[in-house]
Design an enzyme around this catalytic site. Structure first.
Site, PDB file in Angstrom:
ATOM      1  N   GLY A   7       0.808  -1.215   0.000  1.00  0.00           N
ATOM      2  CA  GLY A   7       0.000   0.000   0.000  1.00  0.00           C
ATOM      3  C   GLY A   7       0.841   1.265   0.000  1.00  0.00           C
ATOM      4  O   GLY A   7       1.351   1.646   1.057  1.00  0.00           O
ATOM      5  N   GLY A   9       0.147   4.354   0.076  1.00  0.00           N
ATOM      6  CA  GLY A   9      -0.571   5.555   0.508  1.00  0.00           C
ATOM      7  C   GLY A   9       0.369   6.398   1.360  1.00  0.00           C
ATOM      8  O   GLY A   9       1.594   6.164   1.381  1.00  0.00           O
ATOM      9  N   GLY A  12       2.223   4.196   4.049  1.00  0.00           N
ATOM     10  CA  GLY A  12       3.101   3.227   3.377  1.00  0.00           C
ATOM     11  C   GLY A  12       4.344   3.926   2.841  1.00  0.00           C
ATOM     12  O   GLY A  12       5.473   3.450   3.017  1.00  0.00           O
ATOM     13  N   LYS A 186      -6.586   3.164  20.159  1.00  0.00           N
ATOM     14  CA  LYS A 186      -6.435   3.907  18.894  1.00  0.00           C
ATOM     15  C   LYS A 186      -7.786   3.990  18.171  1.00  0.00           C
ATOM     16  O   LYS A 186      -8.108   5.014  17.559  1.00  0.00           O
ATOM     17  CB  LYS A 186      -5.387   3.199  18.016  1.00  0.00           C
ATOM     18  CG  LYS A 186      -5.177   3.818  16.631  1.00  0.00           C
ATOM     19  CD  LYS A 186      -4.358   5.079  16.676  1.00  0.00           C
ATOM     20  CE  LYS A 186      -4.262   5.846  15.365  1.00  0.00           C
ATOM     21  NZ  LYS A 186      -3.655   5.171  14.257  1.00  0.00           N
ATOM     22  N   GLU A 269     -12.866   4.361   5.889  1.00  0.00           N
ATOM     23  CA  GLU A 269     -12.815   3.190   6.788  1.00  0.00           C
ATOM     24  C   GLU A 269     -13.906   3.261   7.861  1.00  0.00           C
ATOM     25  O   GLU A 269     -13.807   2.584   8.882  1.00  0.00           O
ATOM     26  CB  GLU A 269     -11.433   3.114   7.442  1.00  0.00           C
ATOM     27  CG  GLU A 269     -10.329   2.823   6.440  1.00  0.00           C
ATOM     28  CD  GLU A 269      -8.955   2.739   7.084  1.00  0.00           C
ATOM     29  OE1 GLU A 269      -8.264   1.722   6.883  1.00  0.00           O
ATOM     30  OE2 GLU A 269      -8.564   3.687   7.780  1.00  0.00           O
TER      31      GLU A 269
HETATM   32  O1  PAF Z   1      -6.240   8.094  10.557  1.00  0.00           O
HETATM   33  C1  PAF Z   1      -5.489   9.037  10.848  1.00  0.00           C
HETATM   34  O2  PAF Z   1      -5.426  10.063  10.173  1.00  0.00           O
HETATM   35  C2  PAF Z   1      -4.542   8.886  12.041  1.00  0.00           C
HETATM   36  O3  PAF Z   1      -4.760   7.628  12.620  1.00  0.00           O
HETATM   37  C3  PAF Z   1      -4.627   9.987  13.096  1.00  0.00           C
HETATM   38  C4  PAF Z   1      -3.896   9.540  14.351  1.00  0.00           C
HETATM   39  C5  PAF Z   1      -6.039  10.356  13.421  1.00  0.00           C
HETATM   40  C6  PAF Z   1      -3.834  11.195  12.670  1.00  0.00           C
HETATM   41  O4  PAF Z   1      -4.367  11.893  11.589  1.00  0.00           O
END
Ligand code: PAF
Length: 309
Positions: A7, A9, A12, A186, A269
């Site tokens: 990936g 992106g 990556g 997270k 996502e």
């Molecule tokens: O998905 C994202 O963008 C990241 O996980 C985070 C930590 C929110 C920073 O932009």
């Protein structure tokens, strides 16, 4: 250690750059041949926190046989592409290949385990932030810890190998014995930051400045924390809302991955973040109306922009 990142992106490209700069053989596997050719011709262009670089990058291909075997496979594809990416990488995987996911969302570890039941799997999170400015061109916009752990006792040793690799490439990395807790911690951060930045079209650092958005973020996180508790998951931060605000500040200039997806007309996502929380909540009998509302809003944005994979 020969590393293959799936990936190209923002994240990556960032990890490919950091590992290559440190002298490690690092490849990118791209599902798109045209993009792989472009990056091979132009190299990787990095700006922001790590300095400005134009790095020749011949080690990218859409064909696994060109890359041959991987010692370490890192997944940086969108959560909804994990199973397809794993399938496309079969030729790269030997019995000794370690598979690492640093993706957002819930369900990636399970998808890896299903595809590779006997391999060492390491999972974790990263607070690095990167914005994709063009093909192979990124801004390193947030610097934070990468936290990893083996998903079972057998993969602890492999997590340690990855930690040493990352540390020697100046990627600050810690180990955890509770990967599930870290992934959920997270998850809650992403559930607070990602949909609101996508809906409001603002970088992460703007969210704490707007009291109404702080209120929505707190409620989304509190719902998530209640669901985590009922699912028996120990969250890693004593004050999860304060942690969200801290990440907003640490990645203030970054446009979240979900905002970047919406702006690029890509599918987001959301169903692996807030949508996943709502599903867990239903299973455990905990309501998640704020997360459900955010899920619907982002899905509506996707529909409005006819998002594609
Ligand atoms: O998905 C994202 O963008 C990241 O996980 C985070 C930590 C929110 C920073 O932009």
């Amino acid at each position: 250690m020969k590393t293959v990142i799936i990936g190209p992106g923002a994240m990556g490209c960032l990890y490919a750059f950091l590992l290559t700069r440190a002298g490690y053989e690092t490849w990118l596997l791209d599902c798109r041949e045209d993009r792989a050719e472009r990056i091979r011709a132009q190299g990787l262009k990095i700006e922001g926190l790590s300095g400005d670089y134009q790095l020749p990058f011949p080690r990218i291909s859409a064909f696994p046989h060109v890359i041959a075997k991987a010692d370490l496979l890192i997944l940086f594809v969108k959560a909804y592409n994990t199973a397809t990416a794993l399938e496309s990488a079969r030729e790269l995987v030997t019995a000794n290949t370690i598979i690492l996911t640093l993706q957002n969302g819930i369900g990636n570890v399970e998808a890896i385990r299903e595809a590779y039941p006997h391999h060492a799997i390491v999972a974790g999170t990263t607070a690095q932030g990167a914005t994709l400015l063009g093909c192979g061109h990124i801004r390193h916009a947030g610097m934070g810890e990468t936290i990893i752990g083996g998903i079972d006792a057998n993969s602890l040793f492999h997590a340690k190998l990855i930690k040493d690799l990352f540390m020697s490439a100046y990627i600050p990395t810690e180990m955890t014995e509770d990967v599930k807790g870290i992934l959920w911690g997270k998850l809650l951060i992403n559930c607070a930051i990602n949909p609101l930045t996508a809906i409001m079209r603002v970088p992460n650092g703007q969210l704490p400045k707007i009291p109404d958005l702080c209120e929505i973020m707190s409620r989304a996180v509190e719902e998530g924390a209640a669901i985590a508790r009922s699912a028996g998951i120990t969250l890693p931060y004593s004050d999860q809302v304060a942690k969200v605000m801290e990440v907003c500040e640490a990645t203030a200039g970054n446009r979240s991955s979900m905002l970047q997806d919406i702006e690029a007309g890509r599918k987001t996502e959301i169903n692996y973040l807030n949508g996943a929380l709502v599903r867990y909540g239903k299973e455990t009998g905990v309501a998640a109306p704020v997360n459900s509302f955010l899920t619907h809003l982002v899905q509506a944005l996707e529909t409005g922009s006819s998002a594609v994979h």
